[in-house]
Design a protein around this motif. Structure first.
Motif, PDB file in Angstrom:
ATOM      1  N   ARG A 131      40.834  11.066   1.717  1.00 53.97           N
ATOM      2  CA  ARG A 131      39.808  10.695   0.734  1.00 53.97           C
ATOM      3  C   ARG A 131      39.904   9.227   0.329  1.00 53.97           C
ATOM      4  NH1 ARG A 131      41.375  10.455  -4.468  1.00 53.97           N
ATOM      5  NH2 ARG A 131      43.547  10.991  -4.894  1.00 53.97           N
ATOM      6  N   THR A 132      41.082   8.605   0.454  1.00 50.49           N
ATOM      7  CA  THR A 132      41.220   7.191   0.079  1.00 50.49           C
ATOM      8  C   THR A 132      41.445   6.293   1.296  1.00 50.49           C
ATOM      9  OG1 THR A 132      43.631   7.373  -0.199  1.00 50.49           O
ATOM     10  CG2 THR A 132      42.248   7.844  -2.130  1.00 50.49           C
ATOM     11  N   LYS A 133      41.585   6.907   2.486  1.00 54.95           N
ATOM     12  CA  LYS A 133      41.860   6.163   3.712  1.00 54.95           C
ATOM     13  C   LYS A 133      43.160   5.359   3.608  1.00 54.95           C
ATOM     14  CE  LYS A 133      37.893   7.705   5.045  1.00 54.95           C
ATOM     15  NZ  LYS A 133      37.844   8.935   5.872  1.00 54.95           N
ATOM     16  N   GLU A 134      44.119   5.924   2.893  1.00 55.50           N
ATOM     17  CA  GLU A 134      45.396   5.241   2.684  1.00 55.50           C
ATOM     18  C   GLU A 134      46.516   6.004   3.387  1.00 55.50           C
ATOM     19  OE1 GLU A 134      47.803   3.068  -0.958  1.00 55.50           O
ATOM     20  OE2 GLU A 134      46.341   4.615  -1.426  1.00 55.50           O
ATOM     21  N   LEU A 135      47.371   5.272   4.076  1.00 58.53           N
ATOM     22  CA  LEU A 135      48.531   5.866   4.723  1.00 58.53           C
ATOM     23  C   LEU A 135      49.753   5.623   3.851  1.00 58.53           C
ATOM     24  CD1 LEU A 135      49.687   7.289   7.272  1.00 58.53           C
ATOM     25  CD2 LEU A 135      50.181   4.989   8.156  1.00 58.53           C
ATOM     26  N   LEU A 136      50.356   6.704   3.370  1.00 56.98           N
ATOM     27  CA  LEU A 136      51.549   6.610   2.532  1.00 56.98           C
ATOM     28  C   LEU A 136      52.777   6.942   3.372  1.00 56.98           C
ATOM     29  CD1 LEU A 136      50.249   8.472  -0.653  1.00 56.98           C
ATOM     30  CD2 LEU A 136      50.259   6.000  -0.218  1.00 56.98           C
ATOM     31  N   ALA A 137      53.768   6.073   3.330  1.00 53.18           N
ATOM     32  CA  ALA A 137      54.991   6.265   4.115  1.00 53.18           C
ATOM     33  C   ALA A 137      56.178   6.398   3.171  1.00 53.18           C
ATOM     34  CB  ALA A 137      55.196   5.103   5.075  1.00 53.18           C
ATOM     35  N   PHE A 138      57.005   7.408   3.420  1.00 54.53           N
ATOM     36  CA  PHE A 138      58.146   7.706   2.557  1.00 54.53           C
ATOM     37  C   PHE A 138      59.434   7.761   3.384  1.00 54.53           C
ATOM     38  CE2 PHE A 138      54.371   9.672   0.854  1.00 54.53           C
ATOM     39  CZ  PHE A 138      54.407   9.353  -0.488  1.00 54.53           C
TER      40      PHE A 138
END
Length: 228
Positions: free
Chosen positions: A81-88
């Motif tokens: 929905r935000t086109k964001e890639l979150l990396a942890f």
């Protein structure tokens, strides 16, 4: 700028400038705070105790990232929905000072958001080893347990803050008026404030605040949000 809201105990809501949302360590009903009706894209669960693993309380069908035992782990979550890639990154640690023999394992989560490095220590029970400090590195925004008992004492919490050279610290997992009857929450946040320094501490008297990569403090700043 990321929005940070304190949900109580060790649970925080962290929202990116693009609108992606992370919730850390949602607590079960044994903790007497009112967990809000709130949605997230990712839930970070540091371990499987009931005051940290209630991902079922979070709306929005989030991806739940759970603890790692004896190894580091990496996760990528694509938020459609935000086109964001979150990396942890997840680092193994212990819930006690006895290599987990009393309270078990704990996972430290680290991630980048809006140009800042965030770190949630979960129920860390001992100061960091040289290896753990090397894994994590310096931190911009740190969520740190400070209440003793089953987690870092207020004194050890100050040591960990210094180990990670944290710029902004949000305390968590401490005794309040609502949790006075819980024996394993030993110290109020004021004990930590006395040790790290009142001049370094800001009581925000609000549920939420924002942090900005362009105005990070030169020395450690502790920010205390309202519970709930």
């Amino acid at each position: 700028m990321p929005n940070i809201r304190y949900l109580g105990h060790s649970s925080y809501y962290i929202g990116s400038s693009k609108g992606s949302a992370i919730i850390t360590d949602p607590y079960g009903k044994s903790i007497p705070y009112t967990f809000p009706l709130i949605s997230a894209d990712v839930v970070l669960q540091s371990h499987e105790h009931g005051d940290h693993n209630a991902g079922w309380r979070v709306n929005g069908n989030p991806v739940i990232l759970k603890r790692t035992n004896d190894f580091t782990a990496e996760f990528e979550v694509n938020v459609d929905r935000t086109k964001e890639l979150l990396a942890f990154k997840a680092f193994p640690s212990y819930h006690d000072k006895f290599i987990g023999k009393k309270k078990g394992p704990n996972t430290i989560f680290m991630w980048y958001m809006d140009g800042m490095k965030f770190c949630h220590l979960g129920d860390l029970g001992t100061v960091l080893t040289e290896r753990e400090i090397e894994w994590i590195g310096d931190v911009d925004v740190l969520f740190c347990p400070v209440g003793g008992g089953t987690v870092l004492t207020s004194s050890d919490a100050v040591l960990v803050v210094n180990q990670l050279k944290a710029k902004i610290v949000f305390p968590m997992h401490y005794k309040t008026k609502m949790t006075e009857y819980i024996s394993w929450l030993e110290e109020p946040v004021e004990n930590f404030v006395e040790k790290i320094g009142k001049n370094n501490t800001e009581y925000l008297y609000a549920l939420a605040t924002q942090v900005d990569s362009y105005s990070l403090p030169a020395t450690t700043s502790v920010k205390i949000l309202e519970n709930g």
